[in-house]
Scaffold this motif. Structure first.
Motif, PDB file in Angstrom:
ATOM      1  N   UNK A 181     -31.740 -11.851   5.070  1.00  0.00           N
ATOM      2  CA  UNK A 181     -32.622 -11.322   6.072  1.00  0.00           C
ATOM      3  C   UNK A 181     -32.302 -11.976   7.407  1.00  0.00           C
ATOM      4  N   UNK A 182     -32.395 -11.197   8.447  1.00  0.00           N
ATOM      5  CA  UNK A 182     -32.170 -11.701   9.791  1.00  0.00           C
ATOM      6  C   UNK A 182     -33.430 -11.479  10.607  1.00  0.00           C
ATOM      7  N   UNK A 183     -33.715 -12.423  11.496  1.00  0.00           N
ATOM      8  CA  UNK A 183     -34.824 -12.231  12.423  1.00  0.00           C
ATOM      9  C   UNK A 183     -34.374 -12.654  13.808  1.00  0.00           C
ATOM     10  N   UNK A 184     -34.839 -11.932  14.774  1.00  0.00           N
ATOM     11  CA  UNK A 184     -34.502 -12.174  16.162  1.00  0.00           C
ATOM     12  C   UNK A 184     -35.804 -12.326  16.931  1.00  0.00           C
ATOM     13  N   UNK A 185     -35.935 -13.410  17.685  1.00  0.00           N
ATOM     14  CA  UNK A 185     -37.149 -13.650  18.437  1.00  0.00           C
ATOM     15  C   UNK A 185     -36.845 -13.645  19.922  1.00  0.00           C
ATOM     16  N   UNK A 186     -37.506 -12.745  20.613  1.00  0.00           N
ATOM     17  CA  UNK A 186     -37.389 -12.694  22.054  1.00  0.00           C
ATOM     18  C   UNK A 186     -38.624 -13.324  22.677  1.00  0.00           C
ATOM     19  N   UNK A 187     -38.748 -13.207  23.973  1.00  0.00           N
ATOM     20  CA  UNK A 187     -39.917 -13.752  24.660  1.00  0.00           C
ATOM     21  C   UNK A 187     -41.191 -13.010  24.271  1.00  0.00           C
ATOM     22  N   UNK A 188     -41.077 -11.705  23.990  1.00  0.00           N
ATOM     23  CA  UNK A 188     -42.271 -10.921  23.716  1.00  0.00           C
ATOM     24  C   UNK A 188     -42.168 -10.097  22.439  1.00  0.00           C
ATOM     25  N   UNK A 189     -41.213 -10.411  21.585  1.00  0.00           N
ATOM     26  CA  UNK A 189     -41.068  -9.611  20.376  1.00  0.00           C
ATOM     27  C   UNK A 189     -40.368 -10.390  19.272  1.00  0.00           C
ATOM     28  N   UNK A 190     -40.560  -9.903  18.073  1.00  0.00           N
ATOM     29  CA  UNK A 190     -39.867 -10.424  16.900  1.00  0.00           C
ATOM     30  C   UNK A 190     -39.311  -9.213  16.160  1.00  0.00           C
ATOM     31  N   UNK A 191     -38.042  -9.260  15.815  1.00  0.00           N
ATOM     32  CA  UNK A 191     -37.403  -8.193  15.054  1.00  0.00           C
ATOM     33  C   UNK A 191     -36.913  -8.782  13.739  1.00  0.00           C
ATOM     34  N   UNK A 192     -37.298  -8.159  12.637  1.00  0.00           N
ATOM     35  CA  UNK A 192     -36.841  -8.600  11.324  1.00  0.00           C
ATOM     36  C   UNK A 192     -36.037  -7.481  10.688  1.00  0.00           C
ATOM     37  N   UNK A 193     -34.899  -7.852  10.125  1.00  0.00           N
ATOM     38  CA  UNK A 193     -34.029  -6.898   9.448  1.00  0.00           C
ATOM     39  C   UNK A 193     -33.807  -7.428   8.041  1.00  0.00           C
TER      40      UNK A 193
END
Length: 54
Positions: free
Chosen positions: A1-13
């Motif tokens: 699983x990958x997760x990406x965290x930005x300043x205003x969002x979180x994306x999980x794949x």
């Protein structure tokens, strides 16, 4: 699983079961009433605090 965290969002794949586990871990860590916005703002504050203390 990958997760990406930005300043205003979180994306999980990943698979649904992986994302459920991650969300359950966050719920255990932050409490059942915490929202994603709460988690992001806390992480953002901690990031800035750690930056200024180094």
């Amino acid at each position: 699983m990958k997760s990406y965290q930005g300043e205003q969002s979180i994306h999980m794949v990943g698979r649904a079961w992986q994302i459920r586990i991650m969300l359950k871990q966050w719920q255990n860590q932050w409490g059942p009433e915490a929202t994603i916005a709460d988690i992001l703002s806390t992480k953002r504050l901690n990031k800035h605090a750690n930056f200024h203390h180094n």
